[in-house]
Design a protein around this motif. Sequence first.
Motif, PDB file in Angstrom:
ATOM      1  N   SER A  14       1.190  -1.213  -0.015  1.00  0.00           N
ATOM      2  CA  SER A  14       0.084  -0.033   0.070  1.00  0.00           C
ATOM      3  C   SER A  14       0.815   1.165  -0.002  1.00  0.00           C
ATOM      4  CB  SER A  14      -0.998   0.065   1.250  1.00  0.00           C
ATOM      5  OG  SER A  14      -0.112   0.006   2.533  1.00  0.00           O
ATOM      6  N   SER A  82      -3.834   1.839  -3.026  1.00  0.00           N
ATOM      7  CA  SER A  82      -4.431   2.947  -2.143  1.00  0.00           C
ATOM      8  C   SER A  82      -4.551   2.172  -0.793  1.00  0.00           C
ATOM      9  CB  SER A  82      -5.555   3.718  -2.429  1.00  0.00           C
ATOM     10  OG  SER A  82      -6.509   2.672  -2.651  1.00  0.00           O
ATOM     11  N   THR A  83      -4.462   2.528   0.495  1.00  0.00           N
ATOM     12  CA  THR A  83      -4.458   2.001   1.890  1.00  0.00           C
ATOM     13  C   THR A  83      -5.850   1.373   1.798  1.00  0.00           C
ATOM     14  OG1 THR A  83      -5.295   4.022   2.731  1.00  0.00           O
ATOM     15  CG2 THR A  83      -2.885   3.241   2.936  1.00  0.00           C
ATOM     16  N   PHE A  86      -5.923  -1.845  -0.341  1.00  0.00           N
ATOM     17  CA  PHE A  86      -5.084  -2.892   0.171  1.00  0.00           C
ATOM     18  C   PHE A  86      -5.809  -3.352   1.334  1.00  0.00           C
ATOM     19  CE2 PHE A  86      -1.533  -4.306   2.420  1.00  0.00           C
ATOM     20  CZ  PHE A  86      -0.832  -5.144   1.753  1.00  0.00           C
ATOM     21  N   SER A  87      -6.413  -2.710   2.117  1.00  0.00           N
ATOM     22  CA  SER A  87      -7.206  -3.216   3.311  1.00  0.00           C
ATOM     23  C   SER A  87      -8.309  -4.208   2.841  1.00  0.00           C
ATOM     24  CB  SER A  87      -7.493  -2.070   4.340  1.00  0.00           C
ATOM     25  OG  SER A  87      -8.614  -1.502   3.649  1.00  0.00           O
ATOM     26  N   PRO A  93      -1.874  -3.429   7.241  1.00  0.00           N
ATOM     27  CA  PRO A  93      -1.859  -2.401   6.322  1.00  0.00           C
ATOM     28  C   PRO A  93      -0.216  -2.210   5.881  1.00  0.00           C
ATOM     29  CG  PRO A  93      -2.157  -1.641   8.579  1.00  0.00           C
ATOM     30  CD  PRO A  93      -2.314  -3.012   8.454  1.00  0.00           C
TER      31      PRO A  93
END
Length: 103
Positions: A14, A82-83, A86-87, A93
């Motif tokens: 991420s 993007s975070t 990814f999550s 993370p």
Amino acid sequence: MGLFVHGDVGTAASYEPPYTLSSGESVRGGERRLWDNGAACGRRYRLRCLSGSNRPCKDGTVDVTVVDYCRKSPCPSTILLSTSAFSAISKSPSAKINAEYIQ
């Protein structure tokens, strides 16, 4: 979960904001091979986590749109998400995961 056919395998990580988003989730094509001199901009990919340290994978997939390339050299992974994207596929993370992706 859908069947993946003719997918590529690489790594995913991420990256922190700021993001360049048009709609949905964003991905920066990590390697220049994926970025393909800008030809990948706007391409949509579906990713799923395959493996990583400490079992980071979540079930399911995430759909993303390529908006940029990795400006770090060397790039930390094949694909930078993007975070939030990814999550959707990883419980950790800060993990670097092995991922399968298809266009």
